[in-house]
Design a protein around this motif. Sequence first.
Motif, PDB file in Angstrom:
ATOM      1  N   PRO A 153       0.819  -1.256   0.042  1.00  0.00           N
ATOM      2  CA  PRO A 153       0.066  -0.037   0.066  1.00  0.00           C
ATOM      3  C   PRO A 153       0.702   1.172   0.018  1.00  0.00           C
ATOM      4  O   PRO A 153       1.978   1.331   0.586  1.00  0.00           O
TER       5      PRO A 153
ATOM      6  N   ASP B 241       0.003   7.147   2.012  1.00  0.00           N
ATOM      7  CA  ASP B 241      -1.221   7.771   2.033  1.00  0.00           C
ATOM      8  C   ASP B 241      -2.241   6.971   1.909  1.00  0.00           C
ATOM      9  O   ASP B 241      -3.347   7.593   2.061  1.00  0.00           O
ATOM     10  N   GLU B 242      -2.184   5.923   1.610  1.00  0.00           N
ATOM     11  CA  GLU B 242      -3.418   4.750   1.521  1.00  0.00           C
ATOM     12  C   GLU B 242      -4.065   5.068   0.209  1.00  0.00           C
ATOM     13  O   GLU B 242      -5.457   4.705   0.222  1.00  0.00           O
ATOM     14  N   ASN B 243      -3.570   5.857  -0.597  1.00  0.00           N
ATOM     15  CA  ASN B 243      -4.320   6.382  -1.769  1.00  0.00           C
ATOM     16  C   ASN B 243      -3.791   5.570  -3.174  1.00  0.00           C
ATOM     17  O   ASN B 243      -3.441   6.067  -4.147  1.00  0.00           O
TER      18      ASN B 243
ATOM     19  N   ALA C 180      -1.700   1.780  -4.422  1.00  0.00           N
ATOM     20  CA  ALA C 180      -0.643   0.628  -4.111  1.00  0.00           C
ATOM     21  C   ALA C 180       0.656   0.931  -5.147  1.00  0.00           C
ATOM     22  O   ALA C 180       0.626   1.242  -6.082  1.00  0.00           O
TER      23      ALA C 180
ATOM     24  N   SER D  19      -1.775   5.153  -8.099  1.00  0.00           N
ATOM     25  CA  SER D  19      -2.332   6.117  -7.191  1.00  0.00           C
ATOM     26  C   SER D  19      -3.830   6.022  -7.393  1.00  0.00           C
ATOM     27  O   SER D  19      -4.122   5.894  -8.737  1.00  0.00           O
ATOM     28  N   THR D  20      -4.508   6.466  -6.359  1.00  0.00           N
ATOM     29  CA  THR D  20      -6.162   6.439  -6.567  1.00  0.00           C
ATOM     30  C   THR D  20      -6.339   7.846  -7.143  1.00  0.00           C
ATOM     31  O   THR D  20      -5.904   8.845  -6.479  1.00  0.00           O
TER      32      THR D  20
END
Length: 186
Positions: A155, A158-160, A162, A184-185
Amino acid sequence: MASAAGAPTFGAWRNLHSASGSEPVLQDLAFALLPTAAEKGERFAILDRESKRTVCCLVVDSERLDAIALETRYHLPGVWIADLLGSEERNRRQGDPRVYAMTRDAELVDYAYSELPEAYSDLGGLLLPAGAALEPGGIVKFGAAHWTLQFRRLPLADENGALDRYTLLPSTGGPAQVVEVPFSTY
């Protein structure tokens, strides 16, 4: 493709599209992230992790791209430009990425990826020399050389999204080649 030292080039690739509302609307644009320079027309295969096979070909279709070209010519959102060009931390670990626009050719033009919910090889992954094959047991073979392939998904801090990390261990010993593909998300 082989580097100047004769070793094959492994890299990353991403399938992206332009930012919402951009004109003209650009969809399904493939970009390569390579550790060495590439020439227009050079061919690469991709790894379809879910189907456990290589598919050819992505072909280099541009000069090396920078952030300005990615934003103005391809209308990519900033987060995807950052994925392609890398963070300062990643660049210190892996060197300055060389980004190129790619076109699909041969089998990859109409290739059907897995439709499983957890599958996303169609979004990007490991880029291999054209002619490379994935054999049973996770062995990548190119000519007489082969590497054991290891995969790990991490991950982002920033958890946005993987980071997919592909590690290629040469059968002859020596240093591993590591390819990181950020997602990135947006």
